[in-house]
Motif scaffolding. Structure first.
Motif, PDB file in Angstrom:
ATOM      1  N   LEU A  41       0.743  -1.110  -0.043  1.00  0.00           N
ATOM      2  CA  LEU A  41       0.093   0.005  -0.035  1.00  0.00           C
ATOM      3  C   LEU A  41       0.730   1.121  -0.076  1.00  0.00           C
ATOM      4  CD1 LEU A  41      -2.886   1.098   0.231  1.00  0.00           C
ATOM      5  CD2 LEU A  41      -2.751   1.060   2.702  1.00  0.00           C
ATOM      6  N   ALA A  42       1.925   1.192   0.992  1.00  0.00           N
ATOM      7  CA  ALA A  42       2.844   2.494   0.800  1.00  0.00           C
ATOM      8  C   ALA A  42       3.459   2.742  -0.550  1.00  0.00           C
ATOM      9  CB  ALA A  42       3.820   2.029   1.808  1.00  0.00           C
ATOM     10  N   LEU A  43       3.982   1.685  -1.194  1.00  0.00           N
ATOM     11  CA  LEU A  43       4.513   1.831  -2.681  1.00  0.00           C
ATOM     12  C   LEU A  43       3.538   2.363  -3.516  1.00  0.00           C
ATOM     13  CD1 LEU A  43       6.612  -1.480  -2.631  1.00  0.00           C
ATOM     14  CD2 LEU A  43       7.595   0.834  -2.706  1.00  0.00           C
ATOM     15  N   ALA A  44       2.144   1.660  -3.405  1.00  0.00           N
ATOM     16  CA  ALA A  44       1.134   2.214  -4.405  1.00  0.00           C
ATOM     17  C   ALA A  44       0.762   3.766  -4.109  1.00  0.00           C
ATOM     18  CB  ALA A  44      -0.204   1.292  -4.076  1.00  0.00           C
ATOM     19  N   ASN A  45       1.048   4.153  -2.948  1.00  0.00           N
ATOM     20  CA  ASN A  45       0.859   5.665  -2.568  1.00  0.00           C
ATOM     21  C   ASN A  45       2.047   6.264  -2.806  1.00  0.00           C
ATOM     22  OD1 ASN A  45      -2.194   5.959  -1.819  1.00  0.00           O
ATOM     23  ND2 ASN A  45      -1.402   4.108  -0.788  1.00  0.00           N
ATOM     24  N   GLY A  46       3.049   5.741  -3.592  1.00  0.00           N
ATOM     25  CA  GLY A  46       4.411   6.517  -3.797  1.00  0.00           C
ATOM     26  C   GLY A  46       5.365   6.540  -2.623  1.00  0.00           C
ATOM     27  N   ALA A 129       8.908  -2.823 -12.280  1.00  0.00           N
ATOM     28  CA  ALA A 129      10.376  -3.209 -13.223  1.00  0.00           C
ATOM     29  C   ALA A 129      11.337  -3.400 -12.363  1.00  0.00           C
ATOM     30  CB  ALA A 129      10.538  -2.065 -14.058  1.00  0.00           C
ATOM     31  N   ALA A 130      12.361  -4.189 -12.573  1.00  0.00           N
ATOM     32  CA  ALA A 130      13.556  -4.230 -11.806  1.00  0.00           C
ATOM     33  C   ALA A 130      14.483  -3.064 -11.639  1.00  0.00           C
ATOM     34  CB  ALA A 130      14.418  -5.478 -12.335  1.00  0.00           C
ATOM     35  N   PRO A 131      15.084  -2.881 -10.820  1.00  0.00           N
ATOM     36  CA  PRO A 131      16.145  -1.734 -10.710  1.00  0.00           C
ATOM     37  C   PRO A 131      17.170  -1.596 -11.713  1.00  0.00           C
ATOM     38  CG  PRO A 131      16.562  -3.222  -8.919  1.00  0.00           C
ATOM     39  CD  PRO A 131      15.270  -3.618  -9.399  1.00  0.00           C
ATOM     40  N   SER A 132      17.267  -3.021 -12.185  1.00  0.00           N
ATOM     41  CA  SER A 132      18.323  -2.816 -13.428  1.00  0.00           C
ATOM     42  C   SER A 132      17.677  -2.497 -14.649  1.00  0.00           C
ATOM     43  CB  SER A 132      18.907  -4.235 -13.606  1.00  0.00           C
ATOM     44  OG  SER A 132      17.864  -5.302 -13.624  1.00  0.00           O
ATOM     45  N   SER A 133      16.403  -2.054 -14.612  1.00  0.00           N
ATOM     46  CA  SER A 133      15.810  -1.901 -15.966  1.00  0.00           C
ATOM     47  C   SER A 133      16.797  -0.653 -16.728  1.00  0.00           C
ATOM     48  CB  SER A 133      14.273  -1.227 -15.556  1.00  0.00           C
ATOM     49  OG  SER A 133      13.995  -0.787 -16.624  1.00  0.00           O
ATOM     50  N   LYS A 134      16.450  -0.362 -17.870  1.00  0.00           N
ATOM     51  CA  LYS A 134      17.034   0.615 -18.840  1.00  0.00           C
ATOM     52  C   LYS A 134      16.021   2.057 -18.591  1.00  0.00           C
ATOM     53  CE  LYS A 134      20.333  -1.761 -20.198  1.00  0.00           C
ATOM     54  NZ  LYS A 134      21.625  -1.821 -19.601  1.00  0.00           N
ATOM     55  N   LEU A 135      14.971   1.676 -18.087  1.00  0.00           N
ATOM     56  CA  LEU A 135      14.080   2.663 -17.731  1.00  0.00           C
ATOM     57  C   LEU A 135      14.762   4.017 -16.639  1.00  0.00           C
ATOM     58  CD1 LEU A 135      10.701   1.127 -17.586  1.00  0.00           C
ATOM     59  CD2 LEU A 135      11.593   2.483 -19.433  1.00  0.00           C
ATOM     60  N   PRO A 136      14.154   5.079 -16.727  1.00  0.00           N
ATOM     61  CA  PRO A 136      14.881   5.907 -15.883  1.00  0.00           C
ATOM     62  C   PRO A 136      14.246   5.329 -14.360  1.00  0.00           C
ATOM     63  CG  PRO A 136      13.723   7.211 -17.505  1.00  0.00           C
ATOM     64  CD  PRO A 136      13.642   5.740 -17.851  1.00  0.00           C
ATOM     65  N   PRO A 137      15.115   5.590 -13.210  1.00  0.00           N
ATOM     66  CA  PRO A 137      14.614   5.012 -11.961  1.00  0.00           C
ATOM     67  C   PRO A 137      13.572   5.538 -11.408  1.00  0.00           C
ATOM     68  CG  PRO A 137      17.068   5.855 -11.974  1.00  0.00           C
ATOM     69  CD  PRO A 137      16.398   6.140 -13.270  1.00  0.00           C
ATOM     70  N   GLU A 138      13.064   6.675 -11.616  1.00  0.00           N
ATOM     71  CA  GLU A 138      11.956   7.205 -11.185  1.00  0.00           C
ATOM     72  C   GLU A 138      10.561   6.551 -11.846  1.00  0.00           C
ATOM     73  OE1 GLU A 138      13.334  10.155 -14.149  1.00  0.00           O
ATOM     74  OE2 GLU A 138      14.263   9.061 -12.685  1.00  0.00           O
ATOM     75  N   GLU A 139      10.832   6.008 -12.967  1.00  0.00           N
ATOM     76  CA  GLU A 139       9.833   5.101 -13.677  1.00  0.00           C
ATOM     77  C   GLU A 139       9.876   3.723 -13.193  1.00  0.00           C
ATOM     78  OE1 GLU A 139       6.503   4.781 -16.226  1.00  0.00           O
ATOM     79  OE2 GLU A 139       7.395   6.740 -15.181  1.00  0.00           O
ATOM     80  N   SER A 140      11.004   3.305 -13.245  1.00  0.00           N
ATOM     81  CA  SER A 140      10.875   1.660 -13.079  1.00  0.00           C
ATOM     82  C   SER A 140      10.894   1.389 -11.769  1.00  0.00           C
ATOM     83  CB  SER A 140      12.495   1.287 -13.397  1.00  0.00           C
ATOM     84  OG  SER A 140      13.482   1.913 -12.596  1.00  0.00           O
ATOM     85  N   VAL A 141      10.802   2.325 -10.628  1.00  0.00           N
ATOM     86  CA  VAL A 141      10.534   1.946  -9.128  1.00  0.00           C
ATOM     87  C   VAL A 141       9.186   2.228  -8.863  1.00  0.00           C
ATOM     88  CG1 VAL A 141      10.644   4.309  -8.461  1.00  0.00           C
ATOM     89  CG2 VAL A 141      11.469   2.765  -7.030  1.00  0.00           C
ATOM     90  N   LYS A 142       8.215   2.601  -9.647  1.00  0.00           N
ATOM     91  CA  LYS A 142       6.850   2.430  -9.581  1.00  0.00           C
ATOM     92  C   LYS A 142       6.385   0.957  -9.553  1.00  0.00           C
ATOM     93  CE  LYS A 142       5.978   6.841 -11.711  1.00  0.00           C
ATOM     94  NZ  LYS A 142       5.313   7.639 -12.828  1.00  0.00           N
ATOM     95  N   ILE A 143       5.273   0.866  -8.713  1.00  0.00           N
ATOM     96  CA  ILE A 143       4.389  -0.321  -8.552  1.00  0.00           C
ATOM     97  C   ILE A 143       3.109   0.044  -9.229  1.00  0.00           C
ATOM     98  CG2 ILE A 143       3.389   0.135  -6.335  1.00  0.00           C
ATOM     99  CD1 ILE A 143       3.717  -2.910  -5.551  1.00  0.00           C
ATOM    100  N   PHE A 144       2.643  -1.118  -9.731  1.00  0.00           N
ATOM    101  CA  PHE A 144       1.449  -1.066 -10.373  1.00  0.00           C
ATOM    102  C   PHE A 144       1.660  -0.133 -11.705  1.00  0.00           C
ATOM    103  CE2 PHE A 144      -0.343  -1.713  -5.955  1.00  0.00           C
ATOM    104  CZ  PHE A 144      -0.856  -3.144  -6.170  1.00  0.00           C
ATOM    105  N   ASN A 145       2.608  -0.400 -12.178  1.00  0.00           N
ATOM    106  CA  ASN A 145       2.822   0.407 -13.374  1.00  0.00           C
ATOM    107  C   ASN A 145       2.445  -0.165 -14.752  1.00  0.00           C
ATOM    108  OD1 ASN A 145       4.144   2.302 -15.271  1.00  0.00           O
ATOM    109  ND2 ASN A 145       6.094   2.174 -14.419  1.00  0.00           N
ATOM    110  N   ASN A 146       1.360   0.157 -15.083  1.00  0.00           N
ATOM    111  CA  ASN A 146       0.566  -0.369 -16.130  1.00  0.00           C
ATOM    112  C   ASN A 146       1.110   0.109 -17.633  1.00  0.00           C
ATOM    113  OD1 ASN A 146      -1.058  -1.988 -14.569  1.00  0.00           O
ATOM    114  ND2 ASN A 146      -2.527  -0.238 -14.448  1.00  0.00           N
ATOM    115  N   HIS A 147       2.051   0.979 -17.338  1.00  0.00           N
ATOM    116  CA  HIS A 147       2.599   1.855 -18.710  1.00  0.00           C
ATOM    117  C   HIS A 147       3.855   1.184 -19.060  1.00  0.00           C
ATOM    118  CE1 HIS A 147      -0.930   4.203 -18.228  1.00  0.00           C
ATOM    119  NE2 HIS A 147      -0.689   4.894 -17.190  1.00  0.00           N
TER     120      HIS A 147
END
Length: 260
Positions: A41-46, A129-147
């Protein structure tokens, strides 16, 4: 005492009594689920994203080649598909043959089903996404990231390595102690089962985070989920589960509770 059921082909036993766990009681299981729900829940709320990114940044900047390869080798202790499941199956077969009972295989089958219906669906549901993702960290760190883009690894939460390690090493310790009994070792070395249950999962928790295979909250969530499932499996009275009367009396009990 065992009683034969008339006309049913099954074996009736006294009321099933759950095996003990430590700490005793269901309150601890409730705390594990509350903790898992709270982190999700905490992750879902950022929240907690800063912690995840800080741990990832520290790991990425403090990983010399020697440390990387040491961590990479030890991280294999958490490989469920080609290490832990086959190892548990081998121990289950060996214990079953030695005790002339099918019950050790029930433990392996139950653990396989438990991991399959909990870890995988949770990962699919949370889309992280995993922290090793090529996406920017602020994007890959998100949970419930349907995008997340097509092809992006999106099954990071919770850590399957950590959860698998806790569940499967619990099974391995149970089977190994039972196997040693059949080999004339009714009293295995003190602390053996506990060391198997604790050391490998702890190593996997540290290495999978240090290698940036998972965010730190992935590993914590895997720890909570793994402990919950492990406690459920540990409670099962494997020797007392009623089974159909099988040829060769391979439904025999006493595998985990006696030296015979």
């Amino acid at each position: 005492m065992r009683e034969s059921g008339r006309g049913t082909g099954t074996v009736r036993r006294s009321a099933l009594r759950l095996r003990p766990v430590y700490p005793a009681g269901w309150w601890f299981d409730a705390l594990l689920l509350i903790g898992l729900a709270g982190i999700t829940l905490a992750l879902a709320n950022g929240h907690l994203y800063g912690l995840d990114q800080s741990v990832r940044e520290w790991s990425d900047t403090h990983r010399p080649d020697v440390a990387y390869w040491i961590a990479r080798v030890f991280n294999y202790l958490g490989q469920g598909g080609w290490l832990l499941t086959p190892l548990a199956a081998i121990l289950g077969i060996a214990t079953g043959l030695r005790s002339r009972s099918i019950r050790p295989l029930l433990v392996v089958a139950a653990a396989f089903v438990a991991t399959y219906v909990t870890i995988g669906p949770f990962k699919i549901w949370t889309d992280r996404a995993a922290p090793s993702s090529k996406l920017p960290p602020e994007e890959s760190v998100k949970i419930f990231n349907n995008h997340l883009p097509v092809g992006e690894y999106s099954m990071s939460y919770p850590s399957g390595h950590v959860a698998n390690a806790i569940i499967w090493y619990g099974v391995i310790s149970l089977l190994l102690v039972a196997l040693l009994r059949t080999l004339g070792r009714p009293h295995p070395p003190a602390g053996l089962a506990l060391a198997i249950r604790i050391a490998p999962p702890a190593i996997v928790f540290c290495t999978t985070t240090y290698l940036s295979f998972h965010w730190i909250t992935d590993s914590v969530a895997g720890l909570l989920l793994g402990l919950f499932v492990d406690r459920i499996l540990t409670r099962v009275p494997w020797d007392d589960i009623p089974l159909p009367r099988l040829p060769g009396h391979v439904d025999r009990p006493g595998v985990f509770t006696s030296t015979s």
